[in-house]
Design a protein around this motif. Sequence first.
Motif, short mmCIF file in Angstrom:
data_model
loop_
_atom_site.label_atom_id
_atom_site.label_comp_id
_atom_site.label_asym_id
_atom_site.label_seq_id
_atom_site.Cartn_x
_atom_site.Cartn_y
_atom_site.Cartn_z
N PRO A 98 53.69 -4.78 71.74
CA PRO A 98 54.66 -5.36 70.81
C PRO A 98 54.69 -6.88 70.91
N VAL A 99 54.99 -7.51 69.78
CA VAL A 99 55.06 -8.97 69.70
C VAL A 99 56.45 -9.35 69.23
N SER A 100 57.10 -10.22 69.94
CA SER A 100 58.44 -10.64 69.55
C SER A 100 58.39 -11.60 68.37
N GLU A 101 59.49 -11.69 67.67
CA GLU A 101 59.56 -12.63 66.55
C GLU A 101 59.36 -14.05 67.05
N ALA A 102 59.96 -14.39 68.20
CA ALA A 102 59.87 -15.75 68.72
C ALA A 102 58.42 -16.14 69.02
N HIS A 103 57.68 -15.22 69.63
CA HIS A 103 56.28 -15.53 69.97
C HIS A 103 55.45 -15.71 68.70
N ALA A 104 55.64 -14.82 67.75
CA ALA A 104 54.90 -14.93 66.49
C ALA A 104 55.28 -16.21 65.74
N ARG A 105 56.55 -16.52 65.73
CA ARG A 105 57.01 -17.70 64.99
C ARG A 105 56.45 -18.99 65.60
N GLU A 106 56.35 -19.02 66.93
CA GLU A 106 55.76 -20.19 67.57
C GLU A 106 54.30 -20.38 67.15
N ALA A 107 53.55 -19.28 67.08
CA ALA A 107 52.15 -19.37 66.67
C ALA A 107 52.03 -19.83 65.22
N VAL A 108 52.87 -19.30 64.36
CA VAL A 108 52.84 -19.71 62.96
C VAL A 108 53.21 -21.19 62.84
N GLY A 109 54.16 -21.64 63.65
CA GLY A 109 54.55 -23.05 63.64
C GLY A 109 53.41 -23.95 64.08
N ARG A 110 52.65 -23.52 65.10
CA ARG A 110 51.53 -24.33 65.54
C ARG A 110 50.47 -24.43 64.45
N LEU A 111 50.23 -23.33 63.77
CA LEU A 111 49.27 -23.36 62.67
C LEU A 111 49.76 -24.29 61.56
N ALA A 112 51.02 -24.21 61.22
CA ALA A 112 51.57 -25.07 60.18
C ALA A 112 51.43 -26.55 60.55
N ASP A 113 51.64 -26.88 61.82
CA ASP A 113 51.49 -28.27 62.28
C ASP A 113 50.05 -28.75 62.11
N GLU A 114 49.09 -27.88 62.44
CA GLU A 114 47.69 -28.28 62.30
C GLU A 114 47.31 -28.45 60.83
N VAL A 115 47.82 -27.59 59.98
CA VAL A 115 47.54 -27.72 58.54
C VAL A 115 48.10 -29.04 58.02
N GLU A 116 49.31 -29.37 58.42
CA GLU A 116 49.91 -30.63 57.98
C GLU A 116 49.13 -31.82 58.53
N ARG A 117 48.72 -31.73 59.79
CA ARG A 117 47.94 -32.81 60.38
C ARG A 117 46.61 -32.98 59.63
N GLY A 118 45.97 -31.88 59.33
CA GLY A 118 44.72 -31.94 58.60
C GLY A 118 44.88 -32.54 57.22
N ARG A 119 45.95 -32.19 56.54
CA ARG A 119 46.20 -32.73 55.21
C ARG A 119 46.36 -34.26 55.27
#
Length: 428
Positions: free
Chosen positions: A59-80
């Motif tokens: 099982p994956v907690s919401e907090a752990h998944a949300r942190e990963a999605v946040g890191r991806l979003a940060d990289e996308v913004e940095r790349g842009r």
Amino acid sequence: MVPDLPSPSRRSLLASAGLALAGATVGVGATRPTALPDPVTDQASKWLPDPTDHRWHPPVSEAHAREAVGRLADEVERGRELWEELDDDDDRFTGAGGHLDSARDDLESGDHRGALFSATYGMQFAGEDVGVALARLDRDGGDPERLAERGEAILERATAVAEAVADYPVADPGRDLGWYHEIERRIRLARLDAHERDPDRDRTYDARDIGTMYGGNLRAEQRVRDAEYLHERLRDRVGDDAEQWADRVDRVDGRVREAIDGFPSRETVREEVRALDEGTPYALARWKLSMWCYDTDYLVADWDEDLSLLNAVEAAQALAQRRAHDRAVDALVMEPDGPRSFDSGHVIREKRAAMRRFRRVVGDSPAPLLSILTERAGEDIDVAEVGFAGSYERPIWRDRVDAYCYALVARMKLKEYPRVFERFVDRA
């Protein structure tokens, strides 16, 4: 004078055909399958019940998944932002390839494991774009030496997790060994993705190389975070009164590999198959079974010597596959000198037999380790369909043989996996 009869419409013909096929499928259980026409049993192979998605996932907690999605979003913004500084009409920023949107949708729907998967997959895409931009802009983050240093730090974290789980303390072996398997699997994936310095090569890197290295590090770091997270969750479940299982895992591994040594080599089996009369259902079946059952993955992966459970499970699966191969060859319904055709009724009969065994062995809620061991057998039954991977450029009997062999080898593997599972969980 005979009156003109109305011509049946295409829709009515299709409807009649569908009813006939549906009725034939129901009748498969009561009729000898080879007595039915091949077009009927070809379709019936797609309509028979398949295994449920029994593969256990931690099982994956919401907090752990949300942190990963946040890191991806940060990289996308940095790349842009970085790509806005580039003046390149021949290339463009692609971001996470749609995986950030998928991850956010999964979060919204409560599918935390799906969100983590999409976020991790998207990190390679986003990271590659960031790395390319850093290299072209000559920024520090695009320096190969810095990337190697980051990769080494990630690998050190991965090894620390491997050392932390090496004793395999368990309260419930069937459950807890499944968790350890998933922790070690993420460690292996992190090691494959992380960038390592190559002391034997003096080379230059172009921007695309830098992008691949940056993206690999990004994804490897997430894999290690996942392994650390799972280890923490498992410690809470196991408690303080657990038994250490490392010696048992080593004994299983040693006995399994000794048993494998008693089988012929992969090349010996292939040579035997090559000597058969090509172009016959029997030869095709033997070739498929040899490819599926005599892989060498369990040996290739042994460079991860500290991942004892992962290696032992892969070796145990390899042993089960070799035994299944011999059982399947003995059970083949075609003969070496048989006709160059194959009745798809055999697919129906074999798939139904495989499903019966799947229900007995796996059931609806198997222990995590058992679900991992039997995952491929379930997939084999699922794809045992005429036309699953077919081509109009080859004879239809080849598709029928493929489907038949998938079902047959699944059934034979399912005969072996209960014994394999018991080897791992036996407290004796």
